[in-house]
Every structure is written in C-alpha cells, then in structure tokens.
Motif scaffolding. Structure first.
Motif, PDB file in Angstrom:
ATOM      1  N   UNK A  69     -66.938 -18.054  16.441  1.00 51.15           N
ATOM      2  CA  UNK A  69     -67.516 -18.171  15.100  1.00 51.15           C
ATOM      3  C   UNK A  69     -66.415 -18.019  14.069  1.00 51.15           C
ATOM      4  N   UNK A  70     -66.609 -18.658  12.936  1.00 51.64           N
ATOM      5  CA  UNK A  70     -65.699 -18.486  11.815  1.00 51.64           C
ATOM      6  C   UNK A  70     -65.014 -19.757  11.397  1.00 51.64           C
ATOM      7  N   UNK A  71     -64.686 -19.781  10.129  1.00 57.76           N
ATOM      8  CA  UNK A  71     -63.925 -20.867   9.522  1.00 57.76           C
ATOM      9  C   UNK A  71     -62.951 -20.221   8.553  1.00 57.76           C
ATOM     10  N   UNK A  72     -61.849 -20.858   8.323  1.00 60.10           N
ATOM     11  CA  UNK A  72     -60.916 -20.321   7.336  1.00 60.10           C
ATOM     12  C   UNK A  72     -60.128 -19.137   7.849  1.00 60.10           C
ATOM     13  N   UNK A  73     -60.183 -18.032   7.110  1.00 62.59           N
ATOM     14  CA  UNK A  73     -59.302 -16.891   7.373  1.00 62.59           C
ATOM     15  C   UNK A  73     -59.783 -15.930   8.448  1.00 62.59           C
ATOM     16  N   UNK A  74     -61.062 -15.965   8.810  1.00 63.99           N
ATOM     17  CA  UNK A  74     -61.606 -14.992   9.762  1.00 63.99           C
ATOM     18  C   UNK A  74     -62.324 -15.719  10.890  1.00 63.99           C
ATOM     19  N   UNK A  75     -61.946 -15.388  12.132  1.00 67.10           N
ATOM     20  CA  UNK A  75     -62.570 -15.955  13.324  1.00 67.10           C
ATOM     21  C   UNK A  75     -62.878 -14.816  14.292  1.00 67.10           C
ATOM     22  N   UNK A  76     -63.976 -14.934  15.010  1.00 68.30           N
ATOM     23  CA  UNK A  76     -64.354 -13.959  16.043  1.00 68.30           C
ATOM     24  C   UNK A  76     -64.825 -14.698  17.272  1.00 68.30           C
ATOM     25  N   UNK A  77     -64.591 -14.108  18.437  1.00 68.15           N
ATOM     26  CA  UNK A  77     -65.121 -14.675  19.667  1.00 68.15           C
ATOM     27  C   UNK A  77     -65.122 -13.617  20.772  1.00 68.15           C
ATOM     28  N   UNK A  78     -66.054 -13.766  21.713  1.00 71.44           N
ATOM     29  CA  UNK A  78     -66.076 -12.856  22.862  1.00 71.44           C
ATOM     30  C   UNK A  78     -64.848 -13.095  23.739  1.00 71.44           C
ATOM     31  N   UNK A  79     -64.342 -12.015  24.301  1.00 72.04           N
ATOM     32  CA  UNK A  79     -63.223 -12.094  25.233  1.00 72.04           C
ATOM     33  C   UNK A  79     -63.651 -11.348  26.486  1.00 72.04           C
ATOM     34  N   UNK A  80     -64.287 -12.066  27.377  1.00 75.64           N
ATOM     35  CA  UNK A  80     -64.873 -11.431  28.552  1.00 75.64           C
ATOM     36  C   UNK A  80     -66.144 -10.693  28.148  1.00 75.64           C
ATOM     37  N   UNK A  81     -66.709  -9.948  29.088  1.00 77.49           N
ATOM     38  CA  UNK A  81     -67.992  -9.287  28.813  1.00 77.49           C
ATOM     39  C   UNK A  81     -67.874  -8.040  27.923  1.00 77.49           C
ATOM     40  N   UNK A  82     -66.682  -7.466  27.801  1.00 79.48           N
ATOM     41  CA  UNK A  82     -66.561  -6.164  27.140  1.00 79.48           C
ATOM     42  C   UNK A  82     -65.731  -6.151  25.863  1.00 79.48           C
ATOM     43  N   UNK A  83     -65.107  -7.254  25.515  1.00 77.78           N
ATOM     44  CA  UNK A  83     -64.207  -7.271  24.362  1.00 77.78           C
ATOM     45  C   UNK A  83     -64.582  -8.405  23.406  1.00 77.78           C
ATOM     46  N   UNK A  84     -64.240  -8.209  22.135  1.00 75.77           N
ATOM     47  CA  UNK A  84     -64.392  -9.235  21.115  1.00 75.77           C
ATOM     48  C   UNK A  84     -63.085  -9.298  20.347  1.00 75.77           C
ATOM     49  N   UNK A  85     -62.624 -10.516  20.065  1.00 78.31           N
ATOM     50  CA  UNK A  85     -61.377 -10.717  19.330  1.00 78.31           C
ATOM     51  C   UNK A  85     -61.699 -11.090  17.889  1.00 78.31           C
ATOM     52  N   UNK A  86     -60.986 -10.454  16.971  1.00 80.71           N
ATOM     53  CA  UNK A  86     -61.042 -10.765  15.550  1.00 80.71           C
ATOM     54  C   UNK A  86     -59.683 -11.331  15.171  1.00 80.71           C
ATOM     55  N   UNK A  87     -59.673 -12.553  14.670  1.00 84.13           N
ATOM     56  CA  UNK A  87     -58.428 -13.208  14.261  1.00 84.13           C
ATOM     57  C   UNK A  87     -58.438 -13.338  12.749  1.00 84.13           C
ATOM     58  N   UNK A  88     -57.382 -12.844  12.102  1.00 79.88           N
ATOM     59  CA  UNK A  88     -57.291 -12.807  10.647  1.00 79.88           C
ATOM     60  C   UNK A  88     -56.076 -13.603  10.187  1.00 79.88           C
ATOM     61  N   UNK A  89     -56.274 -14.481   9.224  1.00 78.76           N
ATOM     62  CA  UNK A  89     -55.182 -15.306   8.692  1.00 78.76           C
ATOM     63  C   UNK A  89     -54.932 -14.942   7.233  1.00 78.76           C
ATOM     64  N   UNK A  90     -53.679 -14.719   6.884  1.00 74.59           N
ATOM     65  CA  UNK A  90     -53.261 -14.418   5.517  1.00 74.59           C
ATOM     66  C   UNK A  90     -51.978 -15.196   5.240  1.00 74.59           C
ATOM     67  N   UNK A  91     -51.576 -15.310   3.986  1.00 76.51           N
ATOM     68  CA  UNK A  91     -50.319 -16.011   3.693  1.00 76.51           C
ATOM     69  C   UNK A  91     -49.115 -15.420   4.431  1.00 76.51           C
ATOM     70  N   UNK A  92     -49.158 -14.107   4.706  1.00 76.63           N
ATOM     71  CA  UNK A  92     -48.047 -13.442   5.395  1.00 76.63           C
ATOM     72  C   UNK A  92     -48.017 -13.716   6.888  1.00 76.63           C
ATOM     73  N   UNK A  93     -49.112 -14.201   7.438  1.00 77.62           N
ATOM     74  CA  UNK A  93     -49.157 -14.455   8.870  1.00 77.62           C
ATOM     75  C   UNK A  93     -50.556 -14.269   9.429  1.00 77.62           C
ATOM     76  N   UNK A  94     -50.619 -14.121  10.728  1.00 78.78           N
ATOM     77  CA  UNK A  94     -51.885 -14.026  11.442  1.00 78.78           C
ATOM     78  C   UNK A  94     -51.873 -12.780  12.309  1.00 78.78           C
TER      79      UNK A  94
END
Length: 137
Positions: A69-94
């Motif tokens: 899920x997500x568009x733009x600067x914030x994305x989330x997705x399940x990573x296996x049955x027990x973890x969730x990844x949050x990906x954050x994008x900013x001008x300084x990096x990811x």
C-alpha cells in the motif's frame, strides 16, 4: 475520556548492509486528527541527530498490513507473517523500517476503539479549523 493514543514499539532500521539496527519508535493517534497516524523516531535514527516524525493515513496503515500500500513518500507492505515494512522517502534519501506486525495491529485496533473506522468525519472540528485558517490569512 481518552483522546490520544501513544504506543512505544520496537523497530528495525534496515541499512544498506545486511545488518539491521534496533530502535525505539512511537506510534501516535489523536481523535483531533482522526484520519492520520504518526510515527516518531529518536534522534539516533536520523542523519542530523534530531527526532523525526512522519504522518500518514490510518487507512494506509490498515492497507499495508494486508498487502502493498502507498503512493508517494510512504509505502507499507507485509514482510512474511510477522513483520511489516514501512518505507519513507524524503529529499535527503530513503529509509526502510521493519515493525512487528502484531504491534501495528494492536495499535490500529486501539485507534478503532477511540474512533471507529468510517466515523472519522464526526470528530473533525471544521468550524474551529476554518476560523483558525481565516485568522491566519
């Protein structure tokens, strides 16, 4: 009556090397901003040594627990049955951060107890917000 939920969680900052770094993060939800959740990271997690806070939709969090899920600067997705990844994008990096899915589900459930899903607009104070906006103009 409770109006704000704060929940400390353990997170893992994913680096470009195989190691991950454990950090404390804080999830926050307020009845006064019923569509949004906030995640705060301590100064040790930032490039400039200051606390970092990201705000994104509660619906995005719910969607990211089920699938990508997500568009733009914030994305989330399940990573296996027990973890969730949050990906954050900013001008300084990811940045990519892993959370225990159970912590995120527990937090989300607490937000639904405070403001049920679909009832967010009942908690908006449009008259006060509009008056404040007009004062600032």
């Amino acid at each position: 009556m409770i109006t704000v939920i704060d929940q400390a969680v353990q997170a893992r900052l994913i680096a470009s090397v195989p190691e991950t770094s454990a950090i404390r993060a804080s999830l926050r939800y307020s009845r006064n901003d019923p569509f949004a959740v906030r995640v705060s990271f301590p100064p040790v997690a930032s490039l400039d040594g200051s606390e970092v806070e990201w705000t994104f939709g509660r619906e995005l969090l719910a969607g990211g627990l089920r699938g990508p899920a997500g568009h733009g600067d914030v994305h989330l997705w399940p990573y296996g049955p027990d973890r969730t990844v949050l990906e954050l994008h900013a001008p300084e990096g990811m940045a990519m951060v892993q959370f225990d899915t159970s912590d995120l589900r527990r937090f989300l459930q607490r937000t639904y107890e405070l403001v049920p899903q679909g009832c967010e607009s009942r908690h908006l104070e449009l008259d006060e917000d509009l008056a404040a906006l007009l004062r600032d103009v």
